[in-house]
Design an enzyme around this catalytic site. Structure first.
Site, PDB file in Angstrom:
ATOM      1  N   ASN A   1       5.376   0.733   2.869  1.00 31.74           N
ATOM      2  CA  ASN A   1       5.752  -0.143   1.883  1.00 31.74           C
ATOM      3  C   ASN A   1       4.558  -1.272   1.480  1.00 31.74           C
ATOM      4  OD1 ASN A   1       8.499   0.736   1.041  1.00 31.74           O
ATOM      5  ND2 ASN A   1       9.051  -0.170   3.268  1.00 31.74           N
TER       6      ASN A   1
ATOM      7  N   PHE B   1      10.001   8.082  -1.676  1.00 32.90           N
ATOM      8  CA  PHE B   1       8.523   7.434  -1.098  1.00 32.90           C
ATOM      9  C   PHE B   1       8.076   7.855   0.189  1.00 32.90           C
ATOM     10  CE2 PHE B   1       5.768   3.815  -1.281  1.00 32.90           C
ATOM     11  CZ  PHE B   1       5.608   3.537   0.019  1.00 32.90           C
ATOM     12  N   ASN B   2       8.818   7.762   1.194  1.00 33.84           N
ATOM     13  CA  ASN B   2       8.249   8.078   2.650  1.00 33.84           C
ATOM     14  C   ASN B   2       7.748   9.592   2.565  1.00 33.84           C
ATOM     15  OD1 ASN B   2       9.075   5.803   3.678  1.00 33.84           O
ATOM     16  ND2 ASN B   2      11.349   6.585   4.304  1.00 33.84           N
TER      17      ASN B   2
ATOM     18  N   HIS C   1      18.626   2.377   2.429  1.00 40.54           N
ATOM     19  CA  HIS C   1      18.094   3.764   2.749  1.00 40.54           C
ATOM     20  C   HIS C   1      18.087   3.492   4.345  1.00 40.54           C
ATOM     21  CE1 HIS C   1      17.200   4.456  -1.471  1.00 40.54           C
ATOM     22  NE2 HIS C   1      16.513   3.311  -1.627  1.00 40.54           N
ATOM     23  N   ASP C   2      17.315   2.746   4.709  1.00 40.14           N
ATOM     24  CA  ASP C   2      16.749   2.697   6.187  1.00 40.14           C
ATOM     25  C   ASP C   2      18.309   2.459   7.257  1.00 40.14           C
ATOM     26  OD1 ASP C   2      13.383   1.450   5.512  1.00 40.14           O
ATOM     27  OD2 ASP C   2      14.446   3.416   5.301  1.00 40.14           O
TER      28      ASP C   2
HETATM   29  O1  RIB Z   1      12.667   5.627  -0.601  1.00 42.23           O
HETATM   30  C1  RIB Z   1      12.894   4.526   0.462  1.00 42.23           C
HETATM   31  C2  RIB Z   1      12.168   4.574   1.752  1.00 42.23           C
HETATM   32  O2  RIB Z   1      10.567   4.223   1.456  1.00 42.23           O
HETATM   33  C3  RIB Z   1      12.761   3.428   2.647  1.00 42.23           C
HETATM   34  O3  RIB Z   1      12.158   3.794   3.921  1.00 42.23           O
HETATM   35  C4  RIB Z   1      11.972   2.339   2.130  1.00 42.23           C
HETATM   36  O4  RIB Z   1      11.665   1.405   3.009  1.00 42.23           O
HETATM   37  C5  RIB Z   1      10.429   2.942   1.682  1.00 42.23           C
HETATM   38  O5  RIB Z   1       9.865   3.204   2.996  1.00 42.23           O
HETATM   39 CA    CA Z   2      11.246   2.124   5.071  1.00 48.20          CA
END
Ligand code: RIB
Ligand code: CA
Length: 310
Positions: A39, A168-169, A241-242
């Site tokens: 991020n 994203f991750n 999410h996390d």
């Molecule tokens: O897509 C959401 C993920 O990507 C979460 O882990 C958020 O913190 C970003 O890292």
């Molecule tokens: Ca994250």
């Protein structure tokens, strides 16, 4: 016995909420928190993680260990639009950081801890998987000595949150994700957008937190995020999410999973980072991932609020 965990984070707004849940649950022995670029930069993610531990008054009990400052093969790709340039939505900006990351590298820390506590360590990965991929490459035996791996990432039946197909991750470091998914972990659970998008923190939930430094932090750090989420998705909320990955580590009953073969696209113009799930076993490959298909969202939100409430 508390569950031995290592949290791997790119502290951002929801990573921070996951750390709050893990530590406040009282059910986790957090061996350490490893940081990685995602991020925000590695430096910023590390600083933010230290701030959250100071908010919890656990900065002298839980160590933070820095990891990779860029993806395996790609340039960094920060998500300041969602998390703000500081990564915490502008919260705790004036908090001085009076602790530093521990010496050493996250990859060595993960390997050492898994060796020391063979069969007992849960890795909760809520960031790009660069650190874990490096650890697997450095010490392949890790795969058989970790108790379980829980990954927040990917999406198998919905749309992405960075590109139409990628979460994203996975998008930030698809090569790392591919290495992790192919490494042969016997117990890898994927907590994807398919379920995390149902774990929505609303203003009502925040009001239910009461009034405390943590409640005020949650409100401040998620305010901008909720605005962005409304613009994009038509609902004012913060997708947890996390925290849901942490919730799954606390209680696997919160989700329904099914084991499938999952791989990650790394050579596509449009779909890099896509988590491709072989629902019909078209590829005739052994299932490697417990994919979360459903979540008891209300039960999880209750757990989150109950745990963080003043
Ligand atoms: O897509 C959401 C993920 O990507 C979460 O882990 C958020 O913190 C970003 O890292
Ligand atoms: Ca994250």
């Amino acid at each position: 016995m508390k569950k031995k965990v290592i949290l791997d984070v790119d502290t951002g707004i929801d990573d921070a909420l996951g750390i709050l849940l893990a530590v406040r649950s009282g059910e986790m022995d957090v061996l350490g928190i490893t940081t990685v670029n995602g991020n925000v930069s590695l430096e910023q993610a590390t600083k933010n993680t230290c701030k959250i531990l100071q908010l919890l008054e656990k900065e002298h009990e839980i160590r933070v260990i820095q990891g990779a400052n860029k993806p395996l093969m790609r340039p960094t790709f920060f998500e300041h639009r969602v998390h703000g340039k500081d990564g915490l939505g502008g919260a705790l900006l004036d908090m001085p950081v009076h602790v530093e990351a521990a010496d050493g590298h996250a990859v060595d820390f993960i390997v050492e801890q898994v060796k020391q506590h063979a069969g007992e360590v849960t890795l909760v990965m809520t960031a790009p998987l660069t650190n874990l991929a490096l650890a697997v490459m450095k010490y392949p035996e890790l795969v058989h000595q970790v108790k379980e791996v829980i990954v927040m990432g990917g999406v198998v039946q919905g749309f992405g949150n960075v590109t139409p197909t990628a979460e994203f991750n996975m998008y930030v470091d698809p090569e790392a994700a591919k290495i992790v998914f192919q490494a042969g972990f016997p117990d890898l659970t994927l907590v994807g957008l398919d379920v995390t998008r149902k774990a929505l923190l609303t203003d009502d939930h925040i009001r239910a937190l009461g009034d405390s430094p943590i409640a005020r932090y949650v409100k401040e750090s998620t305010a901008e995020y909720m605005e962005r989420y409304y613009e994009r998705n038509g609902v004012r909320a913060c997708a947890l999410h996390d925290p849901l990955a942490v919730g799954v580590a606390l209680n696997k009953q919160l989700v329904t999973t099914r084991k499938y073969y999952v791989d990650v696209e790394t050579k596509s113009e449009l779909c890099d980072g896509q988590t491709v799930c072989d629902f019909q076993n078209r590829l005739s490959k052994a299932a490697n991932v417990h994919v979360c298909t459903e979540v008891a969202a209300d039960e999880f939100l209750e757990l989150f609020i109950r745990t963080l409430r003043a």
